[in-house]
Design a protein around this motif. Structure first.
Motif, PDB file in Angstrom:
ATOM      1  N   ALA A 123       0.819  -1.258  -0.026  1.00 58.64           N
ATOM      2  CA  ALA A 123       0.189   0.045  -0.071  1.00 58.64           C
ATOM      3  C   ALA A 123       0.797   1.255   0.201  1.00 58.64           C
ATOM      4  N   ILE A 124       1.957   1.310   0.832  1.00 54.89           N
ATOM      5  CA  ILE A 124       2.943   2.428   0.770  1.00 54.89           C
ATOM      6  C   ILE A 124       3.552   2.642  -0.493  1.00 54.89           C
ATOM      7  N   GLU A 125       3.878   1.557  -1.087  1.00 56.60           N
ATOM      8  CA  GLU A 125       4.584   1.568  -2.493  1.00 56.60           C
ATOM      9  C   GLU A 125       3.847   2.066  -3.440  1.00 56.60           C
ATOM     10  N   MET A 126       2.478   1.517  -3.480  1.00 50.31           N
ATOM     11  CA  MET A 126       1.490   2.141  -4.357  1.00 50.31           C
ATOM     12  C   MET A 126       1.116   3.598  -4.253  1.00 50.31           C
ATOM     13  N   VAL A 127       0.938   3.880  -3.229  1.00 50.32           N
ATOM     14  CA  VAL A 127       0.687   5.564  -2.982  1.00 50.32           C
ATOM     15  C   VAL A 127       1.573   6.181  -3.458  1.00 50.32           C
ATOM     16  N   SER A 128       3.009   5.865  -2.858  1.00 54.45           N
ATOM     17  CA  SER A 128       4.007   6.740  -2.986  1.00 54.45           C
ATOM     18  C   SER A 128       4.320   6.907  -4.697  1.00 54.45           C
ATOM     19  N   GLY A 129       4.064   5.616  -5.297  1.00 55.76           N
ATOM     20  CA  GLY A 129       4.447   5.522  -6.699  1.00 55.76           C
ATOM     21  C   GLY A 129       3.332   6.675  -7.569  1.00 55.76           C
ATOM     22  N   ALA A 130       2.432   6.302  -7.027  1.00 52.58           N
ATOM     23  CA  ALA A 130       1.090   7.089  -7.783  1.00 52.58           C
ATOM     24  C   ALA A 130       1.533   8.550  -7.551  1.00 52.58           C
ATOM     25  N   LEU A 131       1.767   9.226  -6.230  1.00 55.90           N
ATOM     26  CA  LEU A 131       2.232  10.440  -6.323  1.00 55.90           C
ATOM     27  C   LEU A 131       3.378  11.030  -7.029  1.00 55.90           C
ATOM     28  N   ALA A 132       4.343  10.003  -7.029  1.00 54.87           N
ATOM     29  CA  ALA A 132       5.629  10.369  -7.585  1.00 54.87           C
ATOM     30  C   ALA A 132       5.245  10.474  -9.247  1.00 54.87           C
ATOM     31  N   ARG A 133       4.696   9.435  -9.850  1.00 55.89           N
ATOM     32  CA  ARG A 133       4.321   9.500 -11.311  1.00 55.89           C
ATOM     33  C   ARG A 133       3.315  10.360 -11.921  1.00 55.89           C
ATOM     34  N   PHE A 134       2.352  10.714 -11.247  1.00 59.27           N
ATOM     35  CA  PHE A 134       1.443  11.684 -11.861  1.00 59.27           C
ATOM     36  C   PHE A 134       1.318  13.245 -10.959  1.00 59.27           C
ATOM     37  N   GLY A 135       2.230  13.376 -10.186  1.00 59.27           N
ATOM     38  CA  GLY A 135       2.387  14.980 -10.233  1.00 59.27           C
ATOM     39  C   GLY A 135       1.434  15.650  -9.205  1.00 59.27           C
ATOM     40  N   ALA A 136       0.542  14.821  -8.609  1.00 61.80           N
ATOM     41  CA  ALA A 136      -0.685  15.481  -7.780  1.00 61.80           C
ATOM     42  C   ALA A 136       0.039  15.708  -6.410  1.00 61.80           C
ATOM     43  N   GLY A 137      -1.101  16.467  -5.580  1.00 60.11           N
ATOM     44  CA  GLY A 137      -0.539  16.836  -4.196  1.00 60.11           C
ATOM     45  C   GLY A 137      -0.902  15.993  -3.097  1.00 60.11           C
ATOM     46  N   VAL A 138      -1.759  14.845  -3.461  1.00 67.43           N
ATOM     47  CA  VAL A 138      -2.286  14.142  -2.557  1.00 67.43           C
ATOM     48  C   VAL A 138      -2.576  12.754  -3.170  1.00 67.43           C
ATOM     49  N   ALA A 139      -2.428  11.501  -2.678  1.00 65.97           N
ATOM     50  CA  ALA A 139      -2.729  10.180  -3.265  1.00 65.97           C
ATOM     51  C   ALA A 139      -3.494   9.174  -2.161  1.00 65.97           C
ATOM     52  N   VAL A 140      -4.228   8.400  -2.866  1.00 67.56           N
ATOM     53  CA  VAL A 140      -4.739   7.414  -1.956  1.00 67.56           C
ATOM     54  C   VAL A 140      -4.505   5.922  -2.566  1.00 67.56           C
ATOM     55  N   ALA A 141      -4.227   5.048  -2.042  1.00 65.62           N
ATOM     56  CA  ALA A 141      -3.924   3.646  -2.506  1.00 65.62           C
ATOM     57  C   ALA A 141      -4.692   2.525  -1.722  1.00 65.62           C
ATOM     58  N   VAL A 142      -5.413   1.541  -2.226  1.00 65.33           N
ATOM     59  CA  VAL A 142      -6.105   0.387  -1.711  1.00 65.33           C
ATOM     60  C   VAL A 142      -5.754  -0.789  -2.354  1.00 65.33           C
ATOM     61  N   THR A 143      -5.514  -1.624  -1.238  1.00 64.81           N
ATOM     62  CA  THR A 143      -5.211  -3.018  -1.816  1.00 64.81           C
ATOM     63  C   THR A 143      -5.850  -4.086  -0.703  1.00 64.81           C
ATOM     64  N   GLY A 144      -6.557  -5.014  -1.296  1.00 65.26           N
ATOM     65  CA  GLY A 144      -7.155  -5.921   0.034  1.00 65.26           C
ATOM     66  C   GLY A 144      -7.930  -7.089  -0.769  1.00 65.26           C
ATOM     67  N   VAL A 145      -8.873  -7.549   0.040  1.00 60.66           N
ATOM     68  CA  VAL A 145      -9.379  -8.981  -0.384  1.00 60.66           C
ATOM     69  C   VAL A 145     -10.781  -8.800  -0.119  1.00 60.66           C
ATOM     70  N   ALA A 146     -11.404  -8.479  -1.225  1.00 63.50           N
ATOM     71  CA  ALA A 146     -12.803  -8.063  -1.331  1.00 63.50           C
ATOM     72  C   ALA A 146     -13.909  -9.398  -1.321  1.00 63.50           C
ATOM     73  N   GLY A 147     -13.284 -10.445  -1.701  1.00 61.57           N
ATOM     74  CA  GLY A 147     -14.065 -11.611  -1.677  1.00 61.57           C
ATOM     75  C   GLY A 147     -14.732 -11.762  -2.936  1.00 61.57           C
ATOM     76  N   PRO A 148     -15.933 -12.911  -2.783  1.00 62.28           N
ATOM     77  CA  PRO A 148     -16.091 -13.596  -1.869  1.00 62.28           C
ATOM     78  C   PRO A 148     -14.842 -14.850  -1.604  1.00 62.28           C
ATOM     79  N   SER A 149     -13.887 -15.066  -2.337  1.00 61.55           N
ATOM     80  CA  SER A 149     -12.894 -15.834  -2.275  1.00 61.55           C
ATOM     81  C   SER A 149     -11.743 -15.127  -2.045  1.00 61.55           C
ATOM     82  N   GLY A 150     -10.437 -15.628  -1.974  1.00 57.69           N
ATOM     83  CA  GLY A 150      -9.075 -15.370  -2.026  1.00 57.69           C
ATOM     84  C   GLY A 150      -8.531 -14.989  -0.516  1.00 57.69           C
ATOM     85  N   GLY A 151      -9.075 -15.199   0.459  1.00 58.56           N
ATOM     86  CA  GLY A 151      -8.959 -15.035   1.916  1.00 58.56           C
ATOM     87  C   GLY A 151      -8.042 -16.029   2.310  1.00 58.56           C
ATOM     88  N   THR A 152      -7.195 -15.720   3.182  1.00 55.15           N
ATOM     89  CA  THR A 152      -6.303 -16.879   3.748  1.00 55.15           C
ATOM     90  C   THR A 152      -6.399 -16.731   5.621  1.00 55.15           C
TER      91      THR A 152
END
Length: 168
Positions: free
Chosen positions: A88-117
């Motif tokens: 998540a930190i690398e995603m948000v940092s990369g987005a901010l560095a690549r696209f020149g905005a002032g603020v960024a948000v990144a999300v990564t997760g397991v929404a389901g219904p499968s894929g959980g551990t």
């Protein structure tokens, strides 16, 4: 699951609150989304005039997309997986560095219904935020409900976090 009009209104209000803060500060933002599939960007770009403060949104589901579009290191993905604080930190940092905005948000997760551990059950979501000139930070959430409920809660939490970093 279809959203009720009240749920739609709630996300719209959160999006408008972010938009007002960005406009007041003369800033733009970018989103880097995995489990929400562009839903944060949709909420924001549904607002008329969003081109004044919304830079772009990246939907990166695969490891390859996270690496190529957001600069997530392959070693991070191999060591911690896509659903992790580090990613998540690398995603948000990369987005901010690549696209020149002032603020960024990144999300990564397991929404389901499968894929959980056992370590990362369905509903586990990492959200990262970063403001230009600041440090990235990420928080883990454990949302309840079906796929749509997990994704909707993720969008709400992501927007709330953007609001927090814009007012701190």
């Amino acid at each position: 699951m279809n959203l009720s009009p009240l749920q739609d209104l709630d996300l719209q209000q959160r999006g408008r609150a972010v938009a007002e803060l960005l406009l007041a500060r003369g800033m733009s933002m970018v989103t880097a989304e995995s489990c929400t599939g562009g839903w944060i960007a949709k909420v924001l770009t549904d607002i008329p005039g969003s081109s004044a403060w919304f830079e772009c949104g990246v939907v990166a589901y695969s490891y390859e997309a996270k690496e190529a579009l957001l600069g997530v290191h392959p070693q991070t993905l191999e060591r911690t997986g896509a659903v992790s604080q580090e990613t998540a930190i690398e995603m948000v940092s990369g987005a901010l560095a690549r696209f020149g905005a002032g603020v960024a948000v990144a999300v990564t997760g397991v929404a389901g219904p499968s894929g959980g551990t056992p370590d990362k059950p369905v509903g586990t979501v990492w959200i990262g935020w970063k403001r230009r000139g600041g440090y990235a930070h990420a928080e883990v959430f454990h949302f309840e409900g079906d796929r749509e409920a997990v994704r909707r809660q993720t969008v709400a939490a992501a927007l709330d976090g953007v609001r927090r970093i814009l007012t701190s």
